[in-house]
Design a protein around this motif. Structure first.
Motif, PDB file in Angstrom:
ATOM      1  N   UNK A  32       0.831  -1.203   0.000  1.00 20.70           N
ATOM      2  CA  UNK A  32       0.000   0.000   0.000  1.00 20.70           C
ATOM      3  C   UNK A  32       0.868   1.256   0.000  1.00 20.70           C
ATOM      4  N   UNK A  33       0.407   2.253  -0.709  1.00 23.08           N
ATOM      5  CA  UNK A  33       0.927   3.612  -0.577  1.00 23.08           C
ATOM      6  C   UNK A  33      -0.133   4.420   0.163  1.00 23.08           C
ATOM      7  N   UNK A  34       0.262   4.999   1.262  1.00 20.45           N
ATOM      8  CA  UNK A  34      -0.639   5.829   2.060  1.00 20.45           C
ATOM      9  C   UNK A  34      -0.266   7.297   1.878  1.00 20.45           C
ATOM     10  N   UNK A  35      -1.271   8.126   1.675  1.00 17.86           N
ATOM     11  CA  UNK A  35      -1.027   9.551   1.642  1.00 17.86           C
ATOM     12  C   UNK A  35      -0.818  10.079   3.054  1.00 17.86           C
ATOM     13  N   UNK A  36      -0.046  11.152   3.146  1.00 13.84           N
ATOM     14  CA  UNK A  36       0.143  11.807   4.443  1.00 13.84           C
ATOM     15  C   UNK A  36       0.264  13.312   4.194  1.00 13.84           C
ATOM     16  N   UNK A  54      -3.722  -4.477   9.844  1.00 13.36           N
ATOM     17  CA  UNK A  54      -4.880  -4.952   9.067  1.00 13.36           C
ATOM     18  C   UNK A  54      -4.464  -5.758   7.846  1.00 13.36           C
ATOM     19  N   UNK A  55      -3.152  -6.074   7.729  1.00  7.45           N
ATOM     20  CA  UNK A  55      -2.748  -7.001   6.674  1.00  7.45           C
ATOM     21  C   UNK A  55      -1.813  -6.461   5.614  1.00  7.45           C
ATOM     22  N   UNK A  56      -1.397  -5.206   5.710  1.00  4.57           N
ATOM     23  CA  UNK A  56      -0.426  -4.673   4.751  1.00  4.57           C
ATOM     24  C   UNK A  56       0.985  -4.927   5.281  1.00  4.57           C
ATOM     25  N   UNK A  57       1.760  -5.677   4.531  1.00  2.00           N
ATOM     26  CA  UNK A  57       3.124  -5.984   4.975  1.00  2.00           C
ATOM     27  C   UNK A  57       4.145  -4.997   4.424  1.00  2.00           C
ATOM     28  N   UNK A  58       3.827  -4.331   3.317  1.00  3.16           N
ATOM     29  CA  UNK A  58       4.730  -3.352   2.713  1.00  3.16           C
ATOM     30  C   UNK A  58       4.003  -2.020   2.637  1.00  3.16           C
ATOM     31  N   UNK A  59       4.472  -1.034   3.376  1.00  2.00           N
ATOM     32  CA  UNK A  59       3.782   0.253   3.499  1.00  2.00           C
ATOM     33  C   UNK A  59       4.719   1.377   3.085  1.00  2.00           C
ATOM     34  N   UNK A  60       4.262   2.193   2.160  1.00  2.00           N
ATOM     35  CA  UNK A  60       5.018   3.370   1.718  1.00  2.00           C
ATOM     36  C   UNK A  60       4.139   4.603   1.894  1.00  2.00           C
ATOM     37  N   UNK A  61       4.787   5.750   2.010  1.00  2.00           N
ATOM     38  CA  UNK A  61       4.052   7.006   2.166  1.00  2.00           C
ATOM     39  C   UNK A  61       4.426   7.973   1.047  1.00  2.00           C
ATOM     40  N   UNK A  62       3.462   8.803   0.687  1.00  2.00           N
ATOM     41  CA  UNK A  62       3.702   9.897  -0.248  1.00  2.00           C
ATOM     42  C   UNK A  62       2.936  11.120   0.248  1.00  2.00           C
ATOM     43  N   UNK A  63       3.544  12.295   0.113  1.00  5.27           N
ATOM     44  CA  UNK A  63       2.859  13.517   0.518  1.00  5.27           C
ATOM     45  C   UNK A  63       1.623  13.743  -0.351  1.00  5.27           C
ATOM     46  N   UNK A  64       0.540  14.098   0.300  1.00 10.13           N
ATOM     47  CA  UNK A  64      -0.733  14.274  -0.405  1.00 10.13           C
ATOM     48  C   UNK A  64      -0.681  15.343  -1.499  1.00 10.13           C
ATOM     49  N   UNK A  65      -0.089  16.523  -1.255  1.00 11.42           N
ATOM     50  CA  UNK A  65      -0.053  17.514  -2.333  1.00 11.42           C
ATOM     51  C   UNK A  65       0.823  17.092  -3.504  1.00 11.42           C
TER      52      UNK A  65
END
Length: 439
Positions: free
Chosen positions: A134-138, A164-175
Motif C-alpha cells: 500500500x501507498x498511504x497519503x500523508x 490490518x494485513x499490509x506488509x509493505x507500506x510506503x508514504x507519499x505527501x498528499x499535495x
C-alpha cells in the motif's frame, strides 16, 4: 490476477482508495478508484459504534461512512467518531474511550478498523485476497513544528496498516500526489503550486511536472518545496460554530456585575471542546456536567446557561458541530443562511452571513495563504514564476479561501482538480510506478 497493491487517501473528512485497473485494454500502469459506497468514490472518514448488539471478530458492532452518519442523525444509541486523523501524533492514540453500552475501544483500534474496511472494499472491487502492499497519503505535517510528534503520527498510521494485513507500506505527501494527477493534464513542462486544503491540514508543494517526467519513479529532483499548516476545514467549522451557534449558549458573554468589580467573561473552555469533534464526548461526563450545572451564577444571562445545559444533558454537541459545517458550506459561495437551533430551544435560530464568516475565518485564511507564499519562497522562486496553481481538497470549495490564494499568485493559471479524488488518483499513479504494475 491484478497486482497486489493499492493506494489509500486517508483523509480527515473523506477517504478514497485506488487499485490497478481491471479493464482488459488498460495500460499496465493504470489504476482506478474503488466505489466505496453505492455510486460514491469517496467515503466519509466516520465510524459509528452501536451501544447494543453482539461483538464480532473485529469488536463492537459498527457502521462506516455515510451509514455511520445516518445512524447518528437518526438518533440511534451509540457514538459517532469523526476526524480520527486528528488523533495521530497525540497521546490519545493509545487511550481507550467509551463508545456506549459500557464498552471501551482504543483510538488506535478505531483507526485500524477503518483501514481494514477500506482494504476489504478494495478486495470486494477486484483486488486480490493477498492485498499486502500500500501507498498511504500523508500531510506535509501531521503536527506543526513538532518533528517527534509528526514522526510518531506516521508511525502510528503505519502500525495500523500493518495490523490490518499490509506488509509493505510506503508514504507519499498528499499535495505531491495531487501534482501527479495534474501532470496528466499538461502538455508541457510547468512549475505547479499544489494547494491541498482538506479537513485537517493545508498543504502546499511546488513540483516540476511535464509529460517527459511522468515515467520517472524517482521524482525527488522535481519536488522543489513542500510546506503546510495544521489548519483547514475542521478549524473553519470550529470558528463558525464559536462565532454563531455558541454565542447563543453564552460563549464570550459576561457574568453578572458585582459591586466594585467589572463583569467577567464566562469560562470559555467548554465552548472550545464543544466545537472540536474529537473532544465533544468529553463534555458529557457526569463530573463535568455537574460542575457546569453549578456554574449558573457565572452567567449574566441565565438563558445562556439553560441552553448550554440542554446541549450537555441531551448530548447535542455533534449535531451542533454538524450544523456549523452545513452553515459554512451554505455561505462558502457567498450569501447568508439561517441555522435552526430548535433542538436546543423552540424557535431559536441564528443568522450567518458571508461577512460574518469572513471575519471568523480571516486569521486562519491568512495563515494558509502565507504558507503558500512560504512554500514558493522555499523553492527559490518568486510568486510570478509559478505557472499553475492546482486546487484540490474539500475546503478549496470555500470561495474566499481560493480567491485569497489565487490573488497571491496572479500570474499562475488557476486549475481546479477533483476536490475529493485528485489525491487518491495521484497516489494510485505513484503506487503503480513504485510497485511496477506489469502483469
Amino acid at each position: 490476477m491484478s497486482p497486489s497493491f493499492c493506494a489509500i487517501d486517508f483523509g480527515t473528512s473523506n477517504s478514497a482508495i485506488a487499485i490497478p485497473s481491471s479493464a482488459p485494454d488498460a495500460p499496465p500502469s493504470s489504476t482506478r478508484l474503488v466505489e466505496l459506497e453505492p455510486g460514491q468514490l469517496t467515503m466519509p472518514t466516520a465510524v459509528f459504534y452501536y451501544a447494543e448488539g453482539p461483538h464480532d471478530a473485529d469488536g463492537p458492532p459498527r457502521a462506516f461512512g455515510r451509514a455511520a452518519l445516518a445512524a447518528y442523525v437518526e438518533g440511534v444509541e451509540g457514538r459517532l467518531m469523526r476526524s480520527m486523523k486528528s488523533i495521530l501524533g497525540s497521546s490519545l492514540i493509545e487511550q481507550s474511550t467509551d463508545v456506549g453500552g459500557g464498552r471501551g475501544v482504543r483510538y488506535f483500534d478505531m483507526l485500524a478498523g477503518y483501514l481494514k474496511r477500506l482494504r476489504r472494499q478494495a478486495q470486494a472491487a477486484g483486488a486480490p485476497d493477498d492485498l499486502h502492499r500500500v501507498v498511504l497519503g500523508r500531510p506535509v505535517f501531521f503536527v506543526d513544528e513538532e518533528p517527534a510528534r509528526d514522526a510518531a503520527a506516521q508511525a502510528s498510521l503505519e502500525a495500523a496498516a500493518h495490523a490490518v494485513g499490509f506488509s509493505e507500506v510506503h508514504f507519499q505527501y498528499e499535495p505531491i500526489a495531487a501534482a501527479f494527477d495534474y501532470e496528466r493534464q499538461t502538455t508541457r513542462e510547468r512549475l505547479v503550486l499544489v494547494a491541498d486544503i482538506g479537513g485537517g491540514t493545508s498543504d502546499f508543494s511546488v513540483v516540476r511536472v511535464g509529460p517527459e517526467r511522468m515515467a520517472r519513479l524517482d521524482r525527488r529532483d522535481d519536488i522543489l518545496a513542500n510546506h503546510g499548516v495544521h489548519i483547514a476545514g475542521t478549524d473553519f467549522d470550529r470558528h463558525i460554530e464559536l462565532a454563531s451557534i455558541l454565542r447563543e449558549l453564552g460563549y464570550r458573554s459576561l457574568g453578572p456585575e458585582r459591586p466594585g468589580q467589572p463583569a467577567r467573561e464566562v469560562p470559555s473552555g467548554i465552548y472550545f471542546d464543544l466545537a472540536t469533534w474529537h473532544l465533544i464526548n468529553t463534555v458529557y461526563s457526569p463530573q463535568r456536567v455537574a460542575e457546569l450545572r453549578g456554574m449558573r451564577s457565572f452567567y449574566g444571562n441565565p438563558q445562556h446557561h439553560a441552553r448550554l445545559m440542554t446541549v450537555l444533558e441531551d448530548h447535542l454537541g455533534h449535531e451542533l458541530a454538524g450544523r456549523a459545517e452545513d452553515a459554512k458550506i451554505a455561505v462558502s459561495g457567498g450569501g447568508s443562511t439561517e441555522i435552526d437551533l430548535g433542538l436546543v430551544e423552540s424557535g431559536l435560530r441564528v443568522s450567518l452571513g458571508e461577512s460574518q464568516a469572513l471575519e471568523a475565518l480571516d486569521s486562519d485564511v491568512e495563515r494558509i495563504v502565507q504558507a503558500g507564499r512560504d512554500t514558493v519562497r522555499q523553492a527559490g522562486l518568486r510568486a510570478d514564476q509559478v505557472d499553475a496553481l492546482y486546487f484540490t481538497g474539500g475546503s478549496t470549495g470555500l470561495r474566499l479561501l481560493a480567491e485569497r490564494i489565487a490573488a497571491a499568485f496572479p500570474a499562475a493559471e488557476a486549475v481546479r482538480g477533483d476536490r475529493f479524488a485528485s489525491v487518491a488518483t495521484g497516489l494510485g499513479l505513484h503506487a503503480a510506478r513504485l510497485f511496477g504494475a506489469a502483469r
